[in-house]
Structure formats: structure tokens, C-alpha cells
Design a protein around this motif. Structure first.
Motif, PDB file in Angstrom:
ATOM      1  N   PRO A   1       0.825  -1.206   0.000  1.00 12.61           N
ATOM      2  CA  PRO A   1       0.000   0.000   0.000  1.00 12.61           C
ATOM      3  C   PRO A   1       0.858   1.255   0.000  1.00 12.61           C
ATOM      4  N   GLY A   2       0.395   2.278  -0.666  1.00  9.93           N
ATOM      5  CA  GLY A   2       1.096   3.561  -0.670  1.00  9.93           C
ATOM      6  C   GLY A   2       0.750   4.368   0.565  1.00  9.93           C
ATOM      7  N   PHE A   3       1.677   5.193   0.987  1.00 14.97           N
ATOM      8  CA  PHE A   3       1.458   6.035   2.155  1.00 14.97           C
ATOM      9  C   PHE A   3       0.382   7.061   1.832  1.00 14.97           C
ATOM     10  N   PRO A   4      -0.563   7.326   2.643  1.00 15.84           N
ATOM     11  CA  PRO A   4      -0.727   6.963   4.040  1.00 15.84           C
ATOM     12  C   PRO A   4      -1.676   5.790   4.256  1.00 15.84           C
ATOM     13  N   PHE A   5      -1.862   4.960   3.261  1.00 17.87           N
ATOM     14  CA  PHE A   5      -2.844   3.884   3.362  1.00 17.87           C
ATOM     15  C   PHE A   5      -2.249   2.617   3.972  1.00 17.87           C
ATOM     16  N   GLY A   6      -3.119   1.812   4.564  1.00 14.40           N
ATOM     17  CA  GLY A   6      -2.727   0.528   5.122  1.00 14.40           C
ATOM     18  C   GLY A   6      -3.213  -0.587   4.224  1.00 14.40           C
ATOM     19  N   GLY A   7      -3.018  -1.791   4.678  1.00 12.65           N
ATOM     20  CA  GLY A   7      -3.394  -2.962   3.905  1.00 12.65           C
ATOM     21  C   GLY A   7      -4.875  -3.087   3.627  1.00 12.65           C
ATOM     22  N   HIS A   8      -5.692  -2.343   4.349  1.00 15.35           N
ATOM     23  CA  HIS A   8      -7.140  -2.417   4.148  1.00 15.35           C
ATOM     24  C   HIS A   8      -7.568  -2.026   2.736  1.00 15.35           C
ATOM     25  N   VAL A   9      -6.725  -1.287   2.007  1.00 14.17           N
ATOM     26  CA  VAL A   9      -7.093  -0.890   0.633  1.00 14.17           C
ATOM     27  C   VAL A   9      -7.168  -2.098  -0.300  1.00 14.17           C
ATOM     28  N   PHE A  10      -6.611  -3.222   0.114  1.00 16.77           N
ATOM     29  CA  PHE A  10      -6.630  -4.433  -0.709  1.00 16.77           C
ATOM     30  C   PHE A  10      -7.676  -5.446  -0.241  1.00 16.77           C
ATOM     31  N   ARG A  11      -8.575  -5.025   0.620  1.00 13.74           N
ATOM     32  CA  ARG A  11      -9.525  -5.954   1.251  1.00 13.74           C
ATOM     33  C   ARG A  11     -10.360  -6.739   0.248  1.00 13.74           C
ATOM     34  N   ARG A  12     -10.605  -6.206  -0.932  1.00 12.08           N
ATOM     35  CA  ARG A  12     -11.391  -6.932  -1.937  1.00 12.08           C
ATOM     36  C   ARG A  12     -10.519  -7.818  -2.820  1.00 12.08           C
ATOM     37  N   LEU A  13      -9.257  -7.458  -2.993  1.00 15.89           N
ATOM     38  CA  LEU A  13      -8.360  -8.225  -3.854  1.00 15.89           C
ATOM     39  C   LEU A  13      -7.760  -9.445  -3.172  1.00 15.89           C
ATOM     40  N   VAL A  14      -7.496  -9.328  -1.882  1.00 12.45           N
ATOM     41  CA  VAL A  14      -6.822 -10.411  -1.168  1.00 12.45           C
ATOM     42  C   VAL A  14      -7.595 -11.730  -1.225  1.00 12.45           C
ATOM     43  N   PRO A  15      -8.901 -11.755  -0.961  1.00 17.21           N
ATOM     44  CA  PRO A  15      -9.600 -13.045  -1.022  1.00 17.21           C
ATOM     45  C   PRO A  15      -9.535 -13.701  -2.403  1.00 17.21           C
ATOM     46  N   MET A  16      -9.626 -12.916  -3.459  1.00 19.76           N
ATOM     47  CA  MET A  16      -9.536 -13.476  -4.815  1.00 19.76           C
ATOM     48  C   MET A  16      -8.138 -14.005  -5.097  1.00 19.76           C
ATOM     49  N   THR A  17      -7.131 -13.280  -4.659  1.00 20.49           N
ATOM     50  CA  THR A  17      -5.744 -13.684  -4.874  1.00 20.49           C
ATOM     51  C   THR A  17      -5.401 -14.910  -4.037  1.00 20.49           C
TER      52      THR A  17
END
Length: 71
Positions: free
Chosen positions: A19-35
Motif C-alpha cells: 500500500p502507498g502512504f498513508p494507506f494501510g493494507g485495508h485498501v486491498f480488502r477486496r483483492l486479497v480473497p480473490m488472490t
């Protein structure tokens, strides 16, 4: 790497979500389950946004922290 919060989901070849600053891993919450259905998804919280006490330190040594997750 104990001081770096991160999440791992799935099994197989690793896919690193940075994730880019200032974001955390939550920005990928929709991609992670598919990956994670086919790969091991690794999501570090480099910004410290998931843990406010780490935000100041997150700006220093970002590349070192990514290297620690990968290796």
C-alpha cells in the motif's frame, strides 16, 4: 520483522501487496480473497495506519521493511 504488522492469506507463490502512504493494507480488502484462492497474499502495513503508534516510524526505512517481508 516482528515490529511490522502484516497479514498472510492463502498458499502458493507469494504476491506482495504494497500500500502507498498513508494507506494501510485495508485498501486491498477486496483483492486479497480473490488472490488467496491461488496464491499466498502478503499485505504489510507499511504506513502504520492500522496502528497509529507506528505512523511516525513508517516514513523511515520503508524499503528495508518491504525487503524484510519479501525475504
Amino acid at each position: 520483522m516482528r515490529d511490522l504488522p502484516y497479514e498472510v492469506s492463502g498458499e502458493g507463490a507469494p504476491v506482495l501487496f504494497v500500500p502507498g502512504f498513508p494507506f494501510g493494507g485495508h485498501v486491498f480488502r477486496r483483492l486479497v480473497p480473490m488472490t488467496a484462492a491461488r496464491f499466498r497474499a502478503v499485505v504489510p502495513d507499511l504506513s502504520g495506519s492500522e496502528d497509529a503508534s507506528r505512523q511516525a516510524a513508517a516514513l523511515r526505512g520503508g524499503e528495508r521493511r518491504v525487503d524484510a517481508v519479501v525475504h
